[in-house]
Design a protein around this motif. Structure first.
Motif, short mmCIF file in Angstrom:
data_model
loop_
_atom_site.label_atom_id
_atom_site.label_comp_id
_atom_site.label_asym_id
_atom_site.label_seq_id
_atom_site.Cartn_x
_atom_site.Cartn_y
_atom_site.Cartn_z
N LEU A 10 -26.05 -15.56 -95.28
CA LEU A 10 -25.55 -14.20 -95.23
C LEU A 10 -24.29 -14.06 -96.08
CD1 LEU A 10 -25.94 -13.44 -91.41
CD2 LEU A 10 -27.51 -12.85 -93.27
N CYS A 11 -24.08 -12.84 -96.61
CA CYS A 11 -22.85 -12.57 -97.34
C CYS A 11 -21.64 -12.64 -96.41
CB CYS A 11 -22.93 -11.18 -97.99
SG CYS A 11 -24.20 -11.03 -99.27
N PHE A 12 -21.80 -12.11 -95.20
CA PHE A 12 -20.76 -12.16 -94.18
C PHE A 12 -21.35 -12.81 -92.93
CE2 PHE A 12 -19.70 -8.67 -96.99
CZ PHE A 12 -18.33 -8.81 -97.19
N LEU A 15 -21.12 -11.23 -89.45
CA LEU A 15 -21.84 -9.98 -89.19
C LEU A 15 -23.34 -10.27 -89.27
CD1 LEU A 15 -19.64 -7.58 -91.35
CD2 LEU A 15 -19.40 -8.10 -88.92
N THR A 18 -25.70 -7.05 -89.49
CA THR A 18 -25.50 -6.01 -90.52
C THR A 18 -25.26 -6.57 -91.92
OG1 THR A 18 -23.13 -5.94 -89.99
CG2 THR A 18 -24.58 -4.36 -88.85
N SER A 19 -25.04 -7.86 -92.06
CA SER A 19 -24.72 -8.43 -93.36
C SER A 19 -25.94 -8.54 -94.26
CB SER A 19 -24.10 -9.82 -93.19
OG SER A 19 -23.89 -10.43 -94.45
N CYS A 20 -25.72 -8.40 -95.56
CA CYS A 20 -26.78 -8.62 -96.55
C CYS A 20 -27.05 -10.12 -96.67
CB CYS A 20 -26.36 -8.07 -97.91
SG CYS A 20 -26.13 -6.27 -97.95
N CYS A 93 -23.79 -10.63 -103.56
CA CYS A 93 -22.88 -10.12 -102.52
C CYS A 93 -21.70 -9.39 -103.15
CB CYS A 93 -22.36 -11.26 -101.66
SG CYS A 93 -23.64 -12.13 -100.73
N CYS A 177 -26.87 -2.51 -96.05
CA CYS A 177 -26.27 -3.61 -95.31
C CYS A 177 -24.87 -3.86 -95.84
CB CYS A 177 -27.12 -4.88 -95.42
SG CYS A 177 -27.47 -5.40 -97.12
N VAL A 178 -24.07 -4.60 -95.09
CA VAL A 178 -22.70 -4.91 -95.49
C VAL A 178 -22.73 -5.98 -96.57
CG1 VAL A 178 -20.46 -5.75 -94.72
CG2 VAL A 178 -21.86 -4.35 -93.19
N GLY A 179 -22.06 -5.71 -97.70
CA GLY A 179 -22.07 -6.64 -98.81
C GLY A 179 -22.94 -6.16 -99.96
#
Length: 327
Positions: A10-12, A15, A18-20, A93, A177-179
């Motif tokens: 995951l990028c984050f 998270l 919700t993370s990319c 990301c 998504c986040v990222g």
């Protein structure tokens, strides 16, 4: 035990929901990509900075044509700054937030349009120098060139701020998504930008350089009986002007070859969705042109090689170094 690999991709990682997802590559491929892109960034920064210092410092180089090269070098230098973000985008990301995502795309478009605008101005400059040399000193002055360069950059900035106005009001609206860094441009805006930033300028560049090529070929043939100066139909053209037209013609051809894929994918379907990760290769190809331009100058321009020696050896720190004879 299965959660750790998923989080690591995951990028984050914190998270989870919700993370990319981070793009994974073999370590050797990732290391090679980072090293190659870092080398291109360093060369782009260094060489274009040398062009900027050369033309800005040495008074003999402050000709109208070189002022246009200065504008092009400034845009190429800023491209090196934008390429720093590509180091992070190699993993798919975006770590700088939604607002910076929009700013990044605006700067990308502004610098792209300013570069193309500088190419148009360079084509006009060579057209007048080759096809109407008698009136060149009157038509092409430093003041006029400075005004044209200012209008080129200003128009690009205002136009693309208006194009991305909705994205500025709602940053991250189209992220899933986040990222992620996604900007959606409507078909109308995309077509408008495609015409004013690519099709229109490219048409002007090609038409002018075709005319320059025809005239230059006829005058090069005349040079067989005239050394240094060519006389044709009551006008005189210095052989140095023909060499400058050839060099800048190479710059224009390389530029078009690098940006062609960038704009060929600009329009797709009803809407244009530009994802920073998926279009990284096309963007890097355009960015790579900014590394090539000063290399072309180094090959074809003796004054650039001489100015590099003076800069590297710190000769420019001496009093009255700006008065040095470079050309």
């Amino acid at each position: 035990m299965m959660a750790m690999p998923e989080q690591a991709a995951l990028c984050f990682p914190l998270l989870v929901n919700t993370s990319c997802i981070r793009t994974t590559r073999p370590p050797s491929v990732a290391a090679l990509s980072y090293m190659l892109l870092s080398a291109i960034i360093l060369i782009t920064f260094t060489l274009n900075l040398l062009v900027i210092i050369s033309i800005s410092h040495f008074k003999q180089l402050r000709t109208p044509t070189n002022l246009l090269l200065l504008s092009l070098a400034a845009s190429d230098f800023l491209v090196g700054f934008l390429m720093l973000f590509q180091l992070f985008l190699l993993d798919g990301c975006w770590f700088f937030g939604d607002v910076m995502c929009v700013v990044y795309y605006i700067l990308d478009y502004v610098i792209t349009s300013a570069s193309i605008g500088s190419m148009v101005l360079i084509s006009v400059d060579r057209y007048v120098a080759i096809c109407d040399p008698l009136h060149y000193p009157i038509k092409v002055t430093q003041i006029r060139v400075q005004i044209c360069v200012f209008l080129c950059w200003s128009a690009s900035l205002v136009f693309h701020c208006l194009c991305f106005f909705d994205a500025l009001k709602q940053p991250g609206k189209f992220n899933t998504c986040v990222g992620e860094c996604v900007i959606v441009v409507t078909y109308a805006v995309g077509m408008t930008d495609l015409f004013f930033s690519f099709i229109g300028p490219l048409t002007v560049i090609v038409v002018l350089y075709m005319r320059v090529f025809v005239v230059a070929v006829s005058k090069v043939r005349a040079m067989r009986s005239h050394v240094g100066i060519v006389t044709l139909r009551g006008t005189t053209v210095k052989s140095s002007e023909l060499k400058a037209a050839r060099t800048l013609g190479v710059v224009v051809v390389v530029f078009i070859a690098c940006i062609m894929p960038y704009f060929c994918i600009a329009i797709s379907g009803q809407d244009v969705a530009l994802n920073a990760s998926s279009s990284a290769f096309i963007i890097c190809l355009f960015y790579f042109n900014s590394c090539l331009n000063p290399l072309i100058y180094a090959i074809f321009y003796p004054w650039f090689r001489k100015s590099i020696k003076l800069i590297v050896t710190l000769q420019i720190l001496k009093p009255d170094s700006s008065q040095a004879r470079i050309m």
